[in-house]
Design an enzyme around this catalytic site. Structure first.
Site, PDB file in Angstrom:
ATOM      1  N   GLU A   1       4.573   8.678   0.427  1.00  0.00           N
ATOM      2  CA  GLU A   1       3.384   8.617  -0.425  1.00  0.00           C
ATOM      3  C   GLU A   1       2.740   9.996  -0.564  1.00  0.00           C
ATOM      4  O   GLU A   1       3.051  10.923   0.188  1.00  0.00           O
ATOM      5  CB  GLU A   1       2.375   7.630   0.142  1.00  0.00           C
ATOM      6  CG  GLU A   1       1.800   8.050   1.476  1.00  0.00           C
ATOM      7  CD  GLU A   1       0.541   7.285   1.835  1.00  0.00           C
ATOM      8  OE1 GLU A   1      -0.514   7.642   1.278  1.00  0.00           O
ATOM      9  OE2 GLU A   1       0.606   6.366   2.673  1.00  0.00           O
TER      10      GLU A   1
ATOM     11  N   LYS B   1      -6.825   8.406  -6.754  1.00  0.00           N
ATOM     12  CA  LYS B   1      -6.109   7.649  -5.733  1.00  0.00           C
ATOM     13  C   LYS B   1      -5.594   6.381  -6.405  1.00  0.00           C
ATOM     14  O   LYS B   1      -6.375   5.512  -6.799  1.00  0.00           O
ATOM     15  CB  LYS B   1      -7.059   7.327  -4.575  1.00  0.00           C
ATOM     16  CG  LYS B   1      -6.408   6.677  -3.370  1.00  0.00           C
ATOM     17  CD  LYS B   1      -7.457   6.481  -2.283  1.00  0.00           C
ATOM     18  CE  LYS B   1      -6.859   5.839  -1.041  1.00  0.00           C
ATOM     19  NZ  LYS B   1      -7.893   5.618   0.003  1.00  0.00           N
TER      20      LYS B   1
ATOM     21  N   VAL C   1      -0.001   3.226  -0.612  1.00  0.00           N
ATOM     22  CA  VAL C   1       1.153   2.433  -0.175  1.00  0.00           C
ATOM     23  C   VAL C   1       1.632   1.514  -1.295  1.00  0.00           C
ATOM     24  O   VAL C   1       2.822   1.475  -1.626  1.00  0.00           O
ATOM     25  CB  VAL C   1       0.810   1.627   1.097  1.00  0.00           C
ATOM     26  CG1 VAL C   1       1.895   0.587   1.397  1.00  0.00           C
ATOM     27  CG2 VAL C   1       0.632   2.555   2.288  1.00  0.00           C
TER      28      VAL C   1
ATOM     29  N   ASP D   1     -13.136  -7.243   1.052  1.00  0.00           N
ATOM     30  CA  ASP D   1     -12.428  -5.964   0.937  1.00  0.00           C
ATOM     31  C   ASP D   1     -11.075  -6.078   1.641  1.00  0.00           C
ATOM     32  O   ASP D   1     -10.971  -5.951   2.861  1.00  0.00           O
ATOM     33  CB  ASP D   1     -13.263  -4.840   1.554  1.00  0.00           C
ATOM     34  CG  ASP D   1     -12.724  -3.455   1.220  1.00  0.00           C
ATOM     35  OD1 ASP D   1     -11.602  -3.370   0.674  1.00  0.00           O
ATOM     36  OD2 ASP D   1     -13.420  -2.464   1.498  1.00  0.00           O
TER      37      ASP D   1
ATOM     38  N   SER E   1      -6.992  -4.782   1.187  1.00  0.00           N
ATOM     39  CA  SER E   1      -6.145  -3.814   0.503  1.00  0.00           C
ATOM     40  C   SER E   1      -5.066  -4.489  -0.337  1.00  0.00           C
ATOM     41  O   SER E   1      -4.487  -5.512   0.062  1.00  0.00           O
ATOM     42  CB  SER E   1      -5.495  -2.874   1.525  1.00  0.00           C
ATOM     43  OG  SER E   1      -4.515  -2.067   0.904  1.00  0.00           O
ATOM     44  N   ALA E   2      -4.759  -3.870  -1.471  1.00  0.00           N
ATOM     45  CA  ALA E   2      -3.656  -4.332  -2.319  1.00  0.00           C
ATOM     46  C   ALA E   2      -2.308  -4.133  -1.642  1.00  0.00           C
ATOM     47  O   ALA E   2      -1.302  -4.718  -2.071  1.00  0.00           O
ATOM     48  CB  ALA E   2      -3.677  -3.583  -3.646  1.00  0.00           C
TER      49      ALA E   2
ATOM     50  N   LYS F   1      -4.114   0.645   9.712  1.00  0.00           N
ATOM     51  CA  LYS F   1      -5.086   1.641  10.157  1.00  0.00           C
ATOM     52  C   LYS F   1      -6.077   0.997  11.131  1.00  0.00           C
ATOM     53  O   LYS F   1      -6.541  -0.118  10.917  1.00  0.00           O
ATOM     54  CB  LYS F   1      -5.810   2.242   8.949  1.00  0.00           C
ATOM     55  CG  LYS F   1      -4.897   3.055   8.038  1.00  0.00           C
ATOM     56  CD  LYS F   1      -5.666   3.678   6.898  1.00  0.00           C
ATOM     57  CE  LYS F   1      -4.772   4.554   6.035  1.00  0.00           C
ATOM     58  NZ  LYS F   1      -3.824   3.783   5.219  1.00  0.00           N
TER      59      LYS F   1
END
Length: 303
Positions: free
Chosen positions: A24, A85, A105, A137, A139-140, A158
């Site tokens: 990435e 981003k 990612v 919230d 993440s995709a 993370k």
């Protein structure tokens, strides 16, 4: 039609059926200060080469999807300010409007799959943020793992995330979560967490075979390979816990939301650990690149 450009190295690898590892670009533009970001990206690419594969750092430059960056392109990207981003929701729009952006990612998985690359090394995946029961919230990256057939090598999720909820969502989505060489799910900067990993595999060949069998069964999505940071480079979870809590409390107080949360938290943790978190981040990314290259080699042998 996708406006896609291969670097000379990646194009030669495809023509000669050599194993390729996707990398990435947000780690270059959003994860580290300049010039250490460029130095790290170059080092990680070399780690992939040293392990017998070809690196393909992915980014969008002036609307064109780059699969692999030439040395001057990587250097230039690392020096840019205000780079977008890009995740699943932004990738096509950035390309259509001629923007420059770094791939997360999710976006890197999409690009890698289009380029025929089956293995991707990163630092840590996104996941369910703490307090997601109020903020929603998530993440995709998790949904992408459920639908795009790429094996992703990361040091877990993370550590700023809610790891327990992240694992629950991955289970619901049917994503295989494979801990490499241990029974527990690693926690990014820390090799261990209190959470058991659903699966364990101890060698690259087993991981490659699992990827191949998923494809043969027609199962959608990829695999998450959770590769623990080397013990010599980790930061104990007990040391990090109060630092992460303080950073999250500050983010909530300031009303920081969405894509801005992760870079804000990582910067606060960097400051609180006096740079140790960045050193650990670099070590784990390099470790993941080595394992990803070995998996790519095993996949190539299977084919």
């Amino acid at each position: 039609m996708i406006d896609m450009k291969y670097s000379r190295e990646v194009l030669a690898a495809k023509e000669n059926s050599r194993p390729i590892v996707a990398l990435e670009s947000t780690i270059i533009t959003h994860g580290m200060p300049h010039p250490r970001n460029v130095e790290t990206a170059e080092r990680v690419e070399q780690d992939v080469r040293d392990a017998g594969a070809v690196p393909a750092t992915i980014a969008v430059i002036d609307g064109r999807l780059h699969i692999g960056l030439e040395a001057d392109e990587l250097t230039a990207l690392g020096a840019l300010k205000g780079v977008a981003k890009l995740s699943r929701a932004d990738l096509a729009a950035a390309m259509a409007t001629g923007r420059t952006g770094a791939t997360t990612v999710a976006a890197t998985m999409i690009a890698a799959h289009h380029a025929g690359i089956a293995v991707f090394a990163t630092g840590g995946i996104g996941g369910v943020h703490r307090g997601a029961e109020q903020s929603f919230d998530i993440s995709a990256d998790l949904q992408e793992l459920a639908q795009t057939p790429v094996t992703v090598v990361a040091a877990g999720a993370k550590a700023i995330l809610d790891i327990e909820k992240t694992l629950e969502v991955l289970e619901t989505l049917g994503v295989p979560v494979i801990a490499h060489g241990q029974d527990n799910f690693p926690a990014f900067w820390s090799a261990q967490s209190v959470h058991a990993a659903p699966l364990r595999m101890d060698d690259a060949a087993s991981i490659a075979r699992a990827h191949a069998v998923r494809g043969a069964l027609g199962l959608p999505g990829g695999q998450l390979v959770a590769n623990p940071i080397p013990a010599a480079d980790e930061i104990p979870a007990a040391n990090l816990a109060p630092i992460i809590t303080a950073a999250q409390t500050e983010a909530d107080r300031l009303g920081i939301r969405g894509k801005a949360v992760t870079p804000f938290l990582l910067q606060r943790i960097f400051e609180s650990t006096r740079g140790a978190s960045l050193d650990a981040n670099i070590a784990l990314v390099r470790n993941n690149a080595h394992l990803a290259a070995r998996i790519a080699n095993e996949l190539a042998a299977l084919h």
